[in-house]
Design a protein around this motif. Structure first.
Motif, PDB file in Angstrom:
ATOM      1  N   GLY A  80      -5.505  -2.600   2.949  1.00  7.47           N
ATOM      2  CA  GLY A  80      -5.455  -1.153   2.791  1.00  7.47           C
ATOM      3  C   GLY A  80      -5.286  -0.712   1.352  1.00  7.47           C
ATOM      4  O   GLY A  80      -4.798   0.393   1.083  1.00  7.47           O
ATOM      5  N   LEU A  81      -5.723  -1.567   0.414  1.00  8.19           N
ATOM      6  CA  LEU A  81      -5.585  -1.252  -1.013  1.00  8.19           C
ATOM      7  C   LEU A  81      -6.963  -0.969  -1.612  1.00  8.19           C
ATOM      8  O   LEU A  81      -7.899  -1.745  -1.431  1.00  8.19           O
ATOM      9  CB  LEU A  81      -4.942  -2.425  -1.755  1.00  8.19           C
ATOM     10  N   ALA A 110       0.815  -1.221   0.000  1.00  9.25           N
ATOM     11  CA  ALA A 110       0.000   0.000   0.000  1.00  9.25           C
ATOM     12  C   ALA A 110       0.844   1.264   0.000  1.00  9.25           C
ATOM     13  O   ALA A 110       0.441   2.297  -0.551  1.00  9.25           O
ATOM     14  CB  ALA A 110      -0.937   0.001   1.210  1.00  9.25           C
ATOM     15  N   THR A 111       2.024   1.209   0.605  1.00  9.30           N
ATOM     16  CA  THR A 111       2.809   2.430   0.812  1.00  9.30           C
ATOM     17  C   THR A 111       4.138   2.470   0.067  1.00  9.30           C
ATOM     18  O   THR A 111       4.732   3.539  -0.090  1.00  9.30           O
ATOM     19  CB  THR A 111       3.103   2.613   2.307  1.00  9.30           C
TER      20      THR A 111
END
Length: 364
Positions: A261-262, A214-215
């Protein structure tokens, strides 16, 4: 009209895992040793486009037919490929045949997966691949230009034009820069006919571990900085996650991605970026039988867009009824758009826009 992207990279960076996920097949052997992919694997992938569902609902269409993009999994290159190392000549020939390059870079540490260069450094890996492509391009041009220069001195105008195009490319390649940096404005089509690898558009795909999907991480940040400096595109994915996602149904897929968290699949981003990399646009046809997406290049005029459906449509082109996607949805279809004055009759000089809903009038 077929368009394809070649997936390249050093061995064991996740190319074949990404390809398998993209095509939702296991046709490319993803094994932990170099050159496990000997022949290029080819897969056609539907281009995700939420506009299709909205149009099909309004048109009460029985079927939805998305447009597609072709991906070619090309075996891992190694340092010295331009000199034939690691079956390099065969693989370089495969790269020459694609329209764009997706460069997969390993951005994760894993002691169980060997790295052909001994350690993880994606920027170094990108430089190795680009250097090999530049050396191969330079060799190709230097072999061709001698005969062309001789013809040019004899006032052969075609040869003179070729020499004028090639000489600046040879100069930048000798300086260690890709040939695309020396293409004169308006000469893109002529440059593409030279079949040079470093004139092709590039998308960097950073293959990260699951926790960084995600990051991103420090490795992918370094690649993003390189891409920004080059004006290239960059996408972060976790090939391992994408391999799992590709096997899930639509509902399970969304739940799985949300848990990480995508907001969307990395594969969807790769496909969309590849589509944009090639300068492609989509127009739609809508009817009770089917709602369908059609691919054209940016700047395509209406008759040539019609030819994507059938050559007769271009030959007998009269006009096209045109409604922008937003207007088609806002006014609930063709009749509503027409009543609101949002349907236009466009002629042969009309440049088709992304999202246009078209109905061609033709007479053969």
């Amino acid at each position: 009209m077929g368009f394809n992207c070649g997936i390249v990279g050093l061995p064991n960076v996740g190319k074949s895992t990404l390809f398998n996920a993209l095509t939702a097949t296991a046709s490319a052997q993803a094994a932990n040793y170099p050159f496990c992919t000997i022949e290029p694997n080819v897969g056609r992938v539907a281009v995700p486009d939420p506009r299709l569902d909205a149009l099909a609902k309004i048109g009460k269409s029985q079927k939805i037919l998305p447009t597609s993009l072709e991906f070619v999994d090309i075996a891992g290159l190694v340092r010295g490929a331009s000199r034939g190392e690691g079956l390099g000549n065969q693989f370089l020939a495969n790269i020459r045949e694609v329209d764009a390059i997706i460069h997969v870079l390993r951005c994760f540490e894993d002691d169980d997966v060997t790295h052909v260069e001994g350690g993880v450094d994606p920027v170094r890996d990108a430089e190795i691949i680009e250097t090999e492509l530049m050396l191969a391009d330079l060799d190709s041009l230097e072999k061709r230009i001698v005969a062309l220069q001789k013809k040019a001195r004899g006032n052969d105008r075609e040869a003179q034009a070729q020499v004028a195009l090639m000489e600046p490319m040879i100069e930048v390649l000798r300086e260690g820069r890709p040939a695309r940096t020396a293409i004169p404005a308006g000469q893109e089509a002529a440059a593409s006919r030279l079949q040079l690898m470093t004139t092709k558009p590039v998308l960097y795909v950073c293959n990260v571990e699951e926790a960084s999907a995600a990051t991103g991480n420090a490795f992918s940040a370094a690649v993003q900085a390189r891409a920004a400096a080059e004006g290239a595109a960059c996408v972060i994915v976790s090939a391992a996650i994408e391999a799992e996602v590709s096997q899930l149904g639509e509902e399970d897929r969304k739940e799985f991605l949300d848990g990480l968290g995508l907001s969307d699949s990395g594969l969807d981003r790769v496909i969309a970026a590849g589509y944009g990399l090639l300068g492609l646009r989509t127009y739609f046809t809508v009817g009770p039988k089917e709602t369908r997406a059609w691919t054209i290049t940016a700047g395509t005029k209406a008759p040539q867009a019609a030819a994507v459906i059938h050559n007769d449509f271009e030959r007998g082109f009269i006009a096209c009824e045109t409604v922008a996607y937003d207007d088609y949805v806002k006014y609930n279809g063709e009749a509503g758009a027409k009543e609101a004055g949002k349907m236009r009759i466009e002629g042969r000089d009309y440049v088709v826009q992304d999202g246009d809903v078209l109905l061609f009038r033709f007479n053969v």
